[in-house]
Structures are given as C-alpha cells and as structure tokens.
Write a protein that holds these residues in place. Structure first.
Motif, PDB file in Angstrom:
ATOM      1  N   ASP A 284      -3.712   1.066 -20.385  1.00  0.00           N
ATOM      2  CA  ASP A 284      -3.599   2.434 -20.887  1.00  0.00           C
ATOM      3  C   ASP A 284      -4.890   3.218 -20.857  1.00  0.00           C
ATOM      4  O   ASP A 284      -4.990   4.275 -21.452  1.00  0.00           O
ATOM      5  N   GLY A 285      -5.922   2.702 -20.208  1.00  0.00           N
ATOM      6  CA  GLY A 285      -7.132   3.497 -20.030  1.00  0.00           C
ATOM      7  C   GLY A 285      -8.260   3.153 -20.969  1.00  0.00           C
ATOM      8  O   GLY A 285      -9.230   3.894 -21.068  1.00  0.00           O
ATOM      9  N   GLY A 286      -8.157   2.048 -21.686  1.00  0.00           N
ATOM     10  CA  GLY A 286      -9.282   1.610 -22.515  1.00  0.00           C
ATOM     11  C   GLY A 286      -9.487   2.477 -23.728  1.00  0.00           C
ATOM     12  O   GLY A 286      -8.733   2.412 -24.692  1.00  0.00           O
ATOM     13  N   SER A 287     -10.516   3.331 -23.722  1.00  0.00           N
ATOM     14  CA  SER A 287     -10.842   4.128 -24.896  1.00  0.00           C
ATOM     15  C   SER A 287      -9.766   5.155 -25.208  1.00  0.00           C
ATOM     16  O   SER A 287      -9.589   5.548 -26.353  1.00  0.00           O
ATOM     17  N   ASP A 288      -9.037   5.596 -24.201  1.00  0.00           N
ATOM     18  CA  ASP A 288      -7.944   6.541 -24.421  1.00  0.00           C
ATOM     19  C   ASP A 288      -6.659   5.727 -24.581  1.00  0.00           C
ATOM     20  O   ASP A 288      -5.797   5.706 -23.729  1.00  0.00           O
ATOM     21  N   SER A 289      -6.577   4.998 -25.706  1.00  0.00           N
ATOM     22  CA  SER A 289      -5.509   4.018 -25.863  1.00  0.00           C
ATOM     23  C   SER A 289      -4.347   4.565 -26.678  1.00  0.00           C
ATOM     24  O   SER A 289      -3.789   3.880 -27.509  1.00  0.00           O
ATOM     25  N   CYS A 290      -3.996   5.798 -26.435  1.00  0.00           N
ATOM     26  CA  CYS A 290      -2.878   6.396 -27.152  1.00  0.00           C
ATOM     27  C   CYS A 290      -1.969   7.119 -26.170  1.00  0.00           C
ATOM     28  O   CYS A 290      -1.654   8.287 -26.327  1.00  0.00           O
ATOM     29  N   LYS A 291      -1.592   6.401 -25.105  1.00  0.00           N
ATOM     30  CA  LYS A 291      -0.719   6.996 -24.108  1.00  0.00           C
ATOM     31  C   LYS A 291       0.049   5.892 -23.392  1.00  0.00           C
ATOM     32  O   LYS A 291      -0.286   4.706 -23.490  1.00  0.00           O
ATOM     33  N   ILE A 292       1.100   6.281 -22.690  1.00  0.00           N
ATOM     34  CA  ILE A 292       1.819   5.348 -21.831  1.00  0.00           C
ATOM     35  C   ILE A 292       1.023   5.195 -20.543  1.00  0.00           C
ATOM     36  O   ILE A 292       0.580   6.173 -19.951  1.00  0.00           O
ATOM     37  N   ALA A 293       0.827   3.961 -20.116  1.00  0.00           N
ATOM     38  CA  ALA A 293      -0.005   3.692 -18.950  1.00  0.00           C
ATOM     39  C   ALA A 293       0.535   4.372 -17.694  1.00  0.00           C
ATOM     40  O   ALA A 293       1.744   4.461 -17.495  1.00  0.00           O
ATOM     41  N   SER A 294      -0.374   4.869 -16.853  1.00  0.00           N
ATOM     42  CA  SER A 294       0.005   5.498 -15.576  1.00  0.00           C
ATOM     43  C   SER A 294      -1.104   5.274 -14.559  1.00  0.00           C
ATOM     44  O   SER A 294      -1.550   6.210 -13.899  1.00  0.00           O
ATOM     45  N   THR A 295      -1.545   4.048 -14.440  1.00  0.00           N
ATOM     46  CA  THR A 295      -2.695   3.727 -13.607  1.00  0.00           C
ATOM     47  C   THR A 295      -2.313   2.765 -12.491  1.00  0.00           C
ATOM     48  O   THR A 295      -1.281   2.094 -12.563  1.00  0.00           O
ATOM     49  N   ASP A 296      -3.158   2.679 -11.464  1.00  0.00           N
ATOM     50  CA  ASP A 296      -2.977   1.668 -10.432  1.00  0.00           C
ATOM     51  C   ASP A 296      -3.418   0.306 -10.974  1.00  0.00           C
ATOM     52  O   ASP A 296      -4.351   0.208 -11.769  1.00  0.00           O
ATOM     53  N   VAL A 297      -2.741  -0.736 -10.487  1.00  0.00           N
ATOM     54  CA  VAL A 297      -2.983  -2.088 -10.999  1.00  0.00           C
ATOM     55  C   VAL A 297      -3.320  -3.012  -9.826  1.00  0.00           C
ATOM     56  O   VAL A 297      -2.699  -2.920  -8.754  1.00  0.00           O
ATOM     57  N   TYR A 298      -4.291  -3.908 -10.049  1.00  0.00           N
ATOM     58  CA  TYR A 298      -4.775  -4.802  -9.004  1.00  0.00           C
ATOM     59  C   TYR A 298      -4.784  -6.247  -9.506  1.00  0.00           C
ATOM     60  O   TYR A 298      -4.790  -6.512 -10.711  1.00  0.00           O
ATOM     61  N   ASP A 299      -4.813  -7.185  -8.554  1.00  0.00           N
ATOM     62  CA  ASP A 299      -4.925  -8.596  -8.916  1.00  0.00           C
ATOM     63  C   ASP A 299      -6.394  -8.999  -8.948  1.00  0.00           C
ATOM     64  O   ASP A 299      -7.299  -8.164  -8.814  1.00  0.00           O
ATOM     65  N   TYR A 300      -6.640 -10.293  -9.111  1.00  0.00           N
ATOM     66  CA  TYR A 300      -8.005 -10.800  -9.237  1.00  0.00           C
ATOM     67  C   TYR A 300      -8.848 -10.478  -8.008  1.00  0.00           C
ATOM     68  O   TYR A 300     -10.046 -10.186  -8.114  1.00  0.00           O
ATOM     69  N   GLN A 301      -8.245 -10.529  -6.823  1.00  0.00           N
ATOM     70  CA  GLN A 301      -8.966 -10.272  -5.587  1.00  0.00           C
ATOM     71  C   GLN A 301      -9.169  -8.794  -5.299  1.00  0.00           C
ATOM     72  O   GLN A 301      -9.794  -8.429  -4.306  1.00  0.00           O
ATOM     73  N   GLY A 302      -8.620  -7.935  -6.166  1.00  0.00           N
ATOM     74  CA  GLY A 302      -8.738  -6.496  -5.953  1.00  0.00           C
ATOM     75  C   GLY A 302      -7.641  -5.921  -5.092  1.00  0.00           C
ATOM     76  O   GLY A 302      -7.725  -4.754  -4.683  1.00  0.00           O
ATOM     77  N   ASP A 303      -6.591  -6.694  -4.801  1.00  0.00           N
ATOM     78  CA  ASP A 303      -5.475  -6.199  -3.999  1.00  0.00           C
ATOM     79  C   ASP A 303      -4.507  -5.414  -4.879  1.00  0.00           C
ATOM     80  O   ASP A 303      -4.185  -5.829  -6.004  1.00  0.00           O
ATOM     81  N   TYR A 304      -4.034  -4.294  -4.363  1.00  0.00           N
ATOM     82  CA  TYR A 304      -3.125  -3.417  -5.091  1.00  0.00           C
ATOM     83  C   TYR A 304      -1.787  -4.115  -5.307  1.00  0.00           C
ATOM     84  O   TYR A 304      -1.196  -4.670  -4.377  1.00  0.00           O
ATOM     85  N   ILE A 305      -1.296  -4.099  -6.556  1.00  0.00           N
ATOM     86  CA  ILE A 305       0.017  -4.695  -6.829  1.00  0.00           C
ATOM     87  C   ILE A 305       0.998  -3.705  -7.427  1.00  0.00           C
ATOM     88  O   ILE A 305       2.149  -4.059  -7.708  1.00  0.00           O
ATOM     89  N   GLY A 306       0.589  -2.437  -7.617  1.00  0.00           N
ATOM     90  CA  GLY A 306       1.537  -1.438  -8.081  1.00  0.00           C
ATOM     91  C   GLY A 306       0.900  -0.422  -9.005  1.00  0.00           C
ATOM     92  O   GLY A 306      -0.317  -0.444  -9.245  1.00  0.00           O
ATOM     93  N   SER A 307       1.732   0.457  -9.542  1.00  0.00           N
ATOM     94  CA  SER A 307       1.287   1.498 -10.467  1.00  0.00           C
ATOM     95  C   SER A 307       2.206   1.512 -11.687  1.00  0.00           C
ATOM     96  O   SER A 307       3.423   1.363 -11.550  1.00  0.00           O
ATOM     97  N   ALA A 308       1.608   1.682 -12.861  1.00  0.00           N
ATOM     98  CA  ALA A 308       2.401   1.756 -14.085  1.00  0.00           C
ATOM     99  C   ALA A 308       3.241   3.027 -14.076  1.00  0.00           C
ATOM    100  O   ALA A 308       2.729   4.119 -13.822  1.00  0.00           O
TER     101      ALA A 308
END
Length: 402
Positions: A222-246
């Motif tokens: 949810d953006g760390g310090s701005d932790s009062c929202k529904i997540a809408s960010t890109d998400v990656y795995d350990y290797q930095g490969d894209y696995i989707g968006s919230a």
C-alpha cells in the motif's frame, strides 16, 4: 511487511469497571498477581441440553458456487453453544473494548472437548501494561458484565490473558532466490514504490468469472508511509521480475489481489522445496471446529518459513500500527512457535486434511512485545498472530479458490 503492528486502537467510551466479589475464584487470583483465568469452564445455571444428537457441518468450500469440499459430524449441543457464544462475545466486546487497557475481546478454546471438538469461551486480552487492579475489575462471567447467558451456553466462564506474547528463540533461513511461473503462494514479493524495501509473502491464487489473481495482505503493497489506501502498485518477485499489479482490496481488512495480463499464477503454496495445491477455503463453522486442535494448521512466510500451529481464537479485534487496519470483531487469532517476522505479512495459513488443503487467511500482524534481530539471525517474536478470514471475503465478493 510487518511494521510494528502492535494492536493499537482508538479508545472508546463507557468502560466497564465492575469489580468481582472478593469471594470469587478470579478475584483471589487477580489480587495475588495472577493475570490469566482458568479454562475449566462451568455449566450454565440456566439449563443445558444433554442430548447426544449430532449434526454434520461444512468445514470447507471451494469454487465459484461455494461447493462443499469437506464436512464433519459434531455434537448438536456444541454447535448450539458456539452459536450462542458468538452473541455473548459480541456483547462483551461492546461493553469492554472501550477500556484502554483491554486489547481485544474474542472467543478461544477451553480444555473441554466433546465429539472431537473443543468448547470455546469469551476471552479478554489485556495489554501488557495492565495493572492488577484493572485486571481485577474484569468480570468472571458474562452475567457479571450484565449480559444474559443463553441456555445453550455450556461454558459460562470468561477467560483473561495478558498480551505479553509467547516468546521462542528464532533462527531461520531467509527466503530463497526463486522465480517461478506460474507464480505460487508462499514466495517473496515486493512493490515498486519503496526501493525494494517494502516486501512480504505471496498468499495464494484466487479467481472470479473473468480472471485469476494473487491474493495477499494489502499493507504489503500500500505504499509504505501512505498506508491508508487500497494498494495499486506494480509487484515483483525476488529477482525483480514483474508478477502483476494490485487491482482490488480492502484497507481496513488488509487484503488485496494482484492481476497481470494472461494470468500466470499457480494454485499452489510453495515451502521448503515442497508445495501443496489448494482445494478451497475453511468456512466459519470449520474455523470453530478447529479451535484448540494442536498443530492442525500450517503457515508459510518468507522469514519464518514453514510451520505448524493452532487456531487460538475467533471474532477477535485487531488494530494495526497504521490507523487503517481495523478488524473489529472479525479477525482470527493464530499461534505458531516462531511467528510474525518482518516479511511474513501476506503469507498463507491453511488447513490440511484428508479432503485436501484449505486456505484460512493471510498474515496481517501480531501482538506487541516481540523483537527480532533480522533475517537469518537469532531473535524472539511474540504471538499470537492475526488475519482476516477469507470466508468473509468470499461471502462478500466474487472471488473464490479452486
């Protein structure tokens, strides 16, 4: 990511300060400094059915139509008790959670068993700093708090426990450098908004009638310090490969789903070079029937690894360190040997039985007073942990498992 989710809450008014008679069992314990009530339970003075009849409950469901996937027979008397208990627990919560020294009111298993299931009772969890006088002000029974006890209630005691956590040495391996497709639950994930430091654990695949998604905790993304929202960010795995968006979620109940074009998520949870396939989710009745069953459930987190544990309560409140996580009387409480290291958030809890593997929740947070010294080092962590049960999500959305 767990960022000091220490069950803080907004203080409400009208605290109950009823003090038990000095002749009661718990008042003697409290005044001697003992802060935990006995769990033996008492038969209700209002009459209890002694029928030996049983009934079959659905303990797990799966698919878009919520088909039964697992069932069990339970005593009808136990089922009637659990139903009455939920009403009593809710009323006790409304009366007592306004007290600033009360952390949570839930129901938890007793030592009394019938037909393979444990009877539960209301349980008041007080904060670590609660004084002996404050603890002594709490009621021994629901009646003492001014709550009518239904005749179906077999156990009428109210338990009290201090939220000190149950500490254990922790010396665990960190997440492996693994990229997998289709992407399963139980692996390291991170969002794009925090330089790679905002991370957690993938939960499991869910789907609706249009797409498949990866389910995890909202506060992980949810953006760390701005932790009062529904997540809408890109998400990656350990290797930095894209696995989707919230793309969807709930900030107060702390869940979200991740989607990418073409899917690519696996209906499995990976742990210790093994994996299991999910066959559905545990129902509300299933959670009741698992209460107190030692080592009945499993957990996977990228820091704590794979563990077996116990369901320790339901209808619990949990309030995260950020003000948005507000599970008022809707969380499950879970206990594991080494619980809730930073990075476990979003990781799955599930129940394996002869019918399959069934999701319970994903990790949100833990009780206060734990500490740890970082990934791969020895430390301590408190438990129980808390999460929002997925049956509540699936009852109010189109998402499902299997």
């Amino acid at each position: 990511m767990d960022t000091n989710n220490s069950a803080s809450e907004t203080t409400r008014s009208n605290a109950v300060t009823r003090t038990p008679s000095s002749s009661t069992r718990r008042s003697v314990l409290k005044k001697s400094g003992v802060g935990v009530a006995g769990l033996s339970g008492l038969l209700s003075e209002f009459g209890v059915s002694t029928s030996d009849s049983s009934t079959r409950i659905v303990t797990a469901r799966g698919g878009l139509n919520s088909e039964p996937r697992s069932t069990r027979k339970v005593p009808q008397k136990w089922l009637d008790h659990q139903r009455a208990l939920k009403t009593v627990t809710s009323k006790l919560r409304n009366a007592l959670e306004s007290a600033p020294f009360v952390g949570s009111v839930a129901y938890a298993p007793t030592e009394r068993m019938d037909g393979g299931v444990y009877y539960c009772q209301p349980e008041i969890s007080v904060r670590p700093e609660a004084t002996a006088a404050q603890i002594s002000s709490l009621p021994d029974t629901a009646e003492e708090a001014g709550i009518r006890t239904p005749s179906e209630l077999v156990v009428s005691d109210v338990a009290v426990r201090r939220m000190n956590g149950e500490f254990t040495p922790a010396d665990v391996d960190c997440y492996d450098e693994v990229t997998d497709s289709p992407f399963p639950g139980g692996l390291f994930i991170k969002d794009s908004s925090s330089g790679g430091y905002h991370y957690g654990t993938s939960g499991f695949m869910v789907f609706d009638d249009t797409a498949e998604y990866l389910y995890t905790a909202n506060h992980v993304l949810d953006g760390g310090s701005d932790s009062c929202k529904i997540a809408s960010t890109d998400v990656y795995d350990y290797q930095g490969d894209y696995i989707g968006s919230a793309v969807d979620g709930h900030k107060t109940h702390d869940w979200c789903v991740i989607e990418r074009s073409g899917g690519g998520y696996g209906n499995t949870i990976q742990y210790e070079e093994n994996e299991i396939e999910l066959n559905g989710w545990v129902t509300e009745s299933g959670i009741d029937s698992l209460q107190g069953d030692t080592d009945a459930i499993r957990q996977q987190g990228v820091m704590s690894g794979y563990q077996t544990g116990t369901l320790k309560g339901d209808l619990a409140s949990f309030y995260g360190a950020n003000s948005c996580i507000q599970m008022y009387g809707s969380a499950v409480k879970l206990g594991f040997p080494d619980q809730a290291r930073e990075g476990d958030s979003g990781g799955p809890y599930w129940w394996p039985n002869s019918d399959g593997n069934f999701a319970i929740t994903v990790h949100t947070g833990f009780e206060p007073n734990g500490s740890y010294s970082g990934c791969g080092f020895s430390g301590e962590k408190g438990n129980p942990a808390y999460g929002y049960p997925v049956w509540r999500v699936f009852n109010n959305t189109n998402y499902a498992i299997s």
